[in-house]
Design a protein around this motif. Sequence first.
Motif, PDB file in Angstrom:
ATOM      1  N   VAL A   1       0.831  -1.202   0.000  1.00 39.73           N
ATOM      2  CA  VAL A   1       0.000   0.000   0.000  1.00 39.73           C
ATOM      3  C   VAL A   1       0.865   1.251   0.000  1.00 39.73           C
ATOM      4  CG1 VAL A   1      -1.717   1.303   1.308  1.00 39.73           C
ATOM      5  CG2 VAL A   1      -1.935  -1.173   1.097  1.00 39.73           C
ATOM      6  N   SER A   2       1.945   1.237   0.785  1.00 39.39           N
ATOM      7  CA  SER A   2       2.850   2.386   0.829  1.00 39.39           C
ATOM      8  C   SER A   2       3.520   2.620  -0.523  1.00 39.39           C
ATOM      9  CB  SER A   2       3.910   2.167   1.915  1.00 39.39           C
ATOM     10  OG  SER A   2       4.838   3.226   1.934  1.00 39.39           O
ATOM     11  N   ASP A   3       3.946   1.529  -1.177  1.00 37.88           N
ATOM     12  CA  ASP A   3       4.589   1.668  -2.494  1.00 37.88           C
ATOM     13  C   ASP A   3       3.631   2.228  -3.536  1.00 37.88           C
ATOM     14  OD1 ASP A   3       6.911   0.692  -1.446  1.00 37.88           O
ATOM     15  OD2 ASP A   3       6.713  -1.326  -2.276  1.00 37.88           O
ATOM     16  N   ILE A   4       2.349   1.880  -3.427  1.00 35.39           N
ATOM     17  CA  ILE A   4       1.367   2.376  -4.404  1.00 35.39           C
ATOM     18  C   ILE A   4       1.176   3.881  -4.260  1.00 35.39           C
ATOM     19  CG2 ILE A   4      -1.082   2.322  -5.035  1.00 35.39           C
ATOM     20  CD1 ILE A   4      -1.039  -0.671  -4.361  1.00 35.39           C
TER      21      ILE A   4
ATOM     22  N   ILE B   1      -6.508  -1.641  -5.387  1.00 36.44           N
ATOM     23  CA  ILE B   1      -6.022  -2.185  -4.108  1.00 36.44           C
ATOM     24  C   ILE B   1      -7.005  -3.214  -3.567  1.00 36.44           C
ATOM     25  CG2 ILE B   1      -5.550  -1.600  -1.695  1.00 36.44           C
ATOM     26  CD1 ILE B   1      -4.418   1.064  -2.672  1.00 36.44           C
ATOM     27  N   TRP B   2      -8.296  -2.914  -3.677  1.00 39.65           N
ATOM     28  CA  TRP B   2      -9.315  -3.855  -3.195  1.00 39.65           C
ATOM     29  C   TRP B   2      -9.286  -5.148  -4.002  1.00 39.65           C
ATOM     30  CZ3 TRP B   2     -12.152  -4.998   0.784  1.00 39.65           C
ATOM     31  CH2 TRP B   2     -13.265  -5.813   0.646  1.00 39.65           C
ATOM     32  N   LYS B   3      -9.156  -5.045  -5.325  1.00 42.30           N
ATOM     33  CA  LYS B   3      -9.083  -6.238  -6.162  1.00 42.30           C
ATOM     34  C   LYS B   3      -7.838  -7.061  -5.837  1.00 42.30           C
ATOM     35  CE  LYS B   3      -9.950  -6.109 -10.504  1.00 42.30           C
ATOM     36  NZ  LYS B   3      -9.927  -5.715 -11.942  1.00 42.30           N
ATOM     37  N   ALA B   4      -6.720  -6.376  -5.603  1.00 44.00           N
ATOM     38  CA  ALA B   4      -5.486  -7.094  -5.263  1.00 44.00           C
ATOM     39  C   ALA B   4      -5.636  -7.840  -3.950  1.00 44.00           C
ATOM     40  CB  ALA B   4      -4.319  -6.108  -5.184  1.00 44.00           C
ATOM     41  N   ARG B   5      -6.328  -7.223  -3.013  1.00 47.03           N
ATOM     42  CA  ARG B   5      -6.588  -7.889  -1.734  1.00 47.03           C
ATOM     43  C   ARG B   5      -7.389  -9.164  -1.941  1.00 47.03           C
ATOM     44  NH1 ARG B   5     -11.784  -9.233   0.431  1.00 47.03           N
ATOM     45  NH2 ARG B   5     -11.578  -9.527   2.689  1.00 47.03           N
ATOM     46  N   ASN B   6      -8.429  -9.105  -2.793  1.00 46.34           N
ATOM     47  CA  ASN B   6      -9.249 -10.284  -3.070  1.00 46.34           C
ATOM     48  C   ASN B   6      -8.444 -11.376  -3.767  1.00 46.34           C
ATOM     49  OD1 ASN B   6     -11.450  -9.041  -1.939  1.00 46.34           O
ATOM     50  ND2 ASN B   6     -12.283  -8.319  -3.891  1.00 46.34           N
ATOM     51  N   HIS B   7      -7.564 -11.000  -4.680  1.00 44.48           N
ATOM     52  CA  HIS B   7      -6.740 -11.993  -5.372  1.00 44.48           C
ATOM     53  C   HIS B   7      -5.811 -12.718  -4.405  1.00 44.48           C
ATOM     54  CE1 HIS B   7      -7.238  -9.933  -9.566  1.00 44.48           C
ATOM     55  NE2 HIS B   7      -8.321 -10.574  -9.159  1.00 44.48           N
ATOM     56  N   VAL B   8      -5.286 -11.984  -3.417  1.00 49.78           N
ATOM     57  CA  VAL B   8      -4.390 -12.613  -2.441  1.00 49.78           C
ATOM     58  C   VAL B   8      -5.160 -13.588  -1.559  1.00 49.78           C
ATOM     59  CG1 VAL B   8      -2.942 -12.184  -0.422  1.00 49.78           C
ATOM     60  CG2 VAL B   8      -2.730 -10.728  -2.436  1.00 49.78           C
ATOM     61  N   ILE B   9      -6.320 -13.165  -1.074  1.00 47.76           N
ATOM     62  CA  ILE B   9      -7.074 -13.987  -0.124  1.00 47.76           C
ATOM     63  C   ILE B   9      -7.700 -15.207  -0.795  1.00 47.76           C
ATOM     64  CG2 ILE B   9      -9.113 -14.014   1.369  1.00 47.76           C
ATOM     65  CD1 ILE B   9      -8.496 -11.166   2.136  1.00 47.76           C
ATOM     66  N   PHE B  10      -8.325 -15.006  -1.952  1.00 46.37           N
ATOM     67  CA  PHE B  10      -9.109 -16.069  -2.555  1.00 46.37           C
ATOM     68  C   PHE B  10      -8.350 -16.876  -3.607  1.00 46.37           C
ATOM     69  CE2 PHE B  10     -12.258 -12.796  -1.298  1.00 46.37           C
ATOM     70  CZ  PHE B  10     -12.896 -13.528  -0.305  1.00 46.37           C
ATOM     71  N   ARG B  11      -7.338 -16.278  -4.255  1.00 46.88           N
ATOM     72  CA  ARG B  11      -6.621 -16.971  -5.316  1.00 46.88           C
ATOM     73  C   ARG B  11      -5.133 -17.119  -5.040  1.00 46.88           C
ATOM     74  NH1 ARG B  11      -9.455 -13.638 -10.327  1.00 46.88           N
ATOM     75  NH2 ARG B  11     -11.577 -14.391  -9.968  1.00 46.88           N
ATOM     76  N   HIS B  12      -4.678 -16.515  -3.955  1.00 42.98           N
ATOM     77  CA  HIS B  12      -3.257 -16.580  -3.582  1.00 42.98           C
ATOM     78  C   HIS B  12      -2.368 -16.053  -4.712  1.00 42.98           C
ATOM     79  CE1 HIS B  12      -4.537 -18.906  -0.113  1.00 42.98           C
ATOM     80  NE2 HIS B  12      -5.171 -19.737  -0.924  1.00 42.98           N
TER      81      HIS B  12
ATOM     82  N   PHE C   1      -0.352 -12.687  -6.114  1.00 43.54           N
ATOM     83  CA  PHE C   1       0.202 -11.417  -5.684  1.00 43.54           C
ATOM     84  C   PHE C   1       0.478 -10.543  -6.905  1.00 43.54           C
ATOM     85  CE2 PHE C   1       1.030 -14.405  -2.337  1.00 43.54           C
ATOM     86  CZ  PHE C   1       0.841 -13.687  -1.171  1.00 43.54           C
ATOM     87  N   THR C   2       0.119  -9.278  -6.819  1.00 41.37           N
ATOM     88  CA  THR C   2       0.316  -8.330  -7.905  1.00 41.37           C
ATOM     89  C   THR C   2       1.322  -7.277  -7.470  1.00 41.37           C
ATOM     90  OG1 THR C   2      -1.997  -8.640  -8.536  1.00 41.37           O
ATOM     91  CG2 THR C   2      -0.831  -6.784  -9.524  1.00 41.37           C
ATOM     92  N   LYS C   3       2.246  -6.949  -8.349  1.00 36.48           N
ATOM     93  CA  LYS C   3       3.266  -5.950  -8.033  1.00 36.48           C
ATOM     94  C   LYS C   3       2.639  -4.558  -7.989  1.00 36.48           C
ATOM     95  CE  LYS C   3       7.115  -8.537 -10.062  1.00 36.48           C
ATOM     96  NZ  LYS C   3       8.227  -8.521 -11.055  1.00 36.48           N
ATOM     97  N   PRO C   4       3.146  -3.679  -7.103  1.00 36.88           N
ATOM     98  CA  PRO C   4       2.588  -2.323  -7.011  1.00 36.88           C
ATOM     99  C   PRO C   4       2.611  -1.570  -8.331  1.00 36.88           C
ATOM    100  CG  PRO C   4       3.982  -2.785  -5.110  1.00 36.88           C
ATOM    101  CD  PRO C   4       4.146  -3.930  -6.049  1.00 36.88           C
ATOM    102  N   ASP C   5       3.689  -1.739  -9.137  1.00 40.95           N
ATOM    103  CA  ASP C   5       3.768  -1.047 -10.428  1.00 40.95           C
ATOM    104  C   ASP C   5       2.605  -1.440 -11.335  1.00 40.95           C
ATOM    105  OD1 ASP C   5       6.002   0.451  -9.899  1.00 40.95           O
ATOM    106  OD2 ASP C   5       7.409  -1.062 -10.621  1.00 40.95           O
ATOM    107  N   GLN C   6       2.245  -2.717 -11.324  1.00 36.69           N
ATOM    108  CA  GLN C   6       1.134  -3.175 -12.152  1.00 36.69           C
ATOM    109  C   GLN C   6      -0.195  -2.584 -11.680  1.00 36.69           C
ATOM    110  OE1 GLN C   6       2.347  -7.494 -11.720  1.00 36.69           O
ATOM    111  NE2 GLN C   6       1.751  -7.527 -13.869  1.00 36.69           N
ATOM    112  N   LEU C   7      -0.371  -2.485 -10.360  1.00 44.33           N
ATOM    113  CA  LEU C   7      -1.597  -1.906  -9.824  1.00 44.33           C
ATOM    114  C   LEU C   7      -1.723  -0.436 -10.221  1.00 44.33           C
ATOM    115  CD1 LEU C   7      -1.644  -3.420  -6.214  1.00 44.33           C
ATOM    116  CD2 LEU C   7      -2.960  -4.151  -8.185  1.00 44.33           C
ATOM    117  N   VAL C   8      -0.619   0.295 -10.135  1.00 41.96           N
ATOM    118  CA  VAL C   8      -0.646   1.710 -10.512  1.00 41.96           C
ATOM    119  C   VAL C   8      -0.929   1.855 -12.005  1.00 41.96           C
ATOM    120  CG1 VAL C   8       0.731   3.818 -10.670  1.00 41.96           C
ATOM    121  CG2 VAL C   8       0.869   2.403  -8.627  1.00 41.96           C
ATOM    122  N   ASP C   9      -0.279   1.021 -12.832  1.00 41.40           N
ATOM    123  CA  ASP C   9      -0.519   1.073 -14.280  1.00 41.40           C
ATOM    124  C   ASP C   9      -1.994   0.830 -14.600  1.00 41.40           C
ATOM    125  OD1 ASP C   9       2.082   1.638 -14.888  1.00 41.40           O
ATOM    126  OD2 ASP C   9       2.649  -0.425 -15.353  1.00 41.40           O
ATOM    127  N   SER C  10      -2.575  -0.199 -13.981  1.00 38.92           N
ATOM    128  CA  SER C  10      -3.980  -0.520 -14.248  1.00 38.92           C
ATOM    129  C   SER C  10      -4.904   0.605 -13.786  1.00 38.92           C
ATOM    130  CB  SER C  10      -4.357  -1.830 -13.546  1.00 38.92           C
ATOM    131  OG  SER C  10      -3.590  -2.908 -14.033  1.00 38.92           O
TER     132      SER C  10
END
Length: 360
Positions: free
Chosen positions: A88-91, A136-147, A149-158
Amino acid sequence: MDLDTKGCAYTWVNNRSGEEAVKERIDRAVCTMGWRLTYPEAEVYALPAIGSDHCPLLLTTEVKQNRRKKRFTFESFWLQDDECHRVVSDIWSHPIVQVNVTDYATHRIDAWLADISQQIGNVPDFETIAALLWQIWKARNHVIFRHQFTKPDQLVDSALALAHLHITVQNPHLQQQLKRGNKSPNPNTPWLPPMQGTIKVNIDGAFPIAENLGAISSVIRDHKGNLLGGFTNSVPATSALATEIQAFLYTLKDLLQQGKHHFDLIIETDCLIMVEAINHERLPPWECRALLSKCEAILPSFSNVKVQHCRRSTNALADWAAKAHGRGSLSANWASSPPPFLLDLICNEALLAGCTLFPT
């Protein structure tokens, strides 16, 4: 934007067992921001596969009735997770975002947004902040339900692509063009489509991504803005110019291998020195003459190819692909299965250029 799919975790299987079994989520539903705002209750379900190796997707736009209002809850274990705090801090501290997030208590998200909007400096617009929160919310769901992990750079790009697409679609001038069916290219758009029957290839190089190492990219599109193919690669290089020339050399080899050397081609790059050297408008630097000689040896194999210079903003897609490859955040099959940011950028540039990606 990608509509999250509920139901089956995987949408395709290869119908094999044991170690040869493969399960993937390759079927998905996408929409524009305008469509999502029109159908906010729309949901996509992956149903069980019957008589096929693919799961059918069911899209419903019906509003569910008698939905109980859920009480807001916050999962406090997030605060104890060091990895979550780092991501979250990196984003928010990303060079493009630069939002100062401090550890202060707040009970309402609207109060936090109001505080952010009053900050002095280059504060992102509301669309960007909303898109970041959504990613950020979608990344959280991917970690919990699908295990996953998405890199912060990819989250910012999207998030940036989603916000940019929303702003573009809401542009009244673009809406008028789409209503009138105006398909003539605008010279002020980031990317200009080629004439019908001609293929345009945008190339770029990123240097350095490591010591004596660069990244190259090639993006192939037609007159409608459709992505026809492309590649990224890491190459040994000692300068930015050498990286750009290798992007051109690898592109020529790739087009030959695909049998596209008999097509009418335009190869665009934002490297003016390379374009002038290839078109014999200036002498190339001595350290790059060997690479240019390899390019000139291949060029006679092409029936009709034009190498031209473009602005950096016009080359945004190839520029992002090269840098994403250098960061290690781009999958190997990006040309056949573009990530959300890349897909949004393709659609955005096509819309601004007056192209029609999908039949109406």
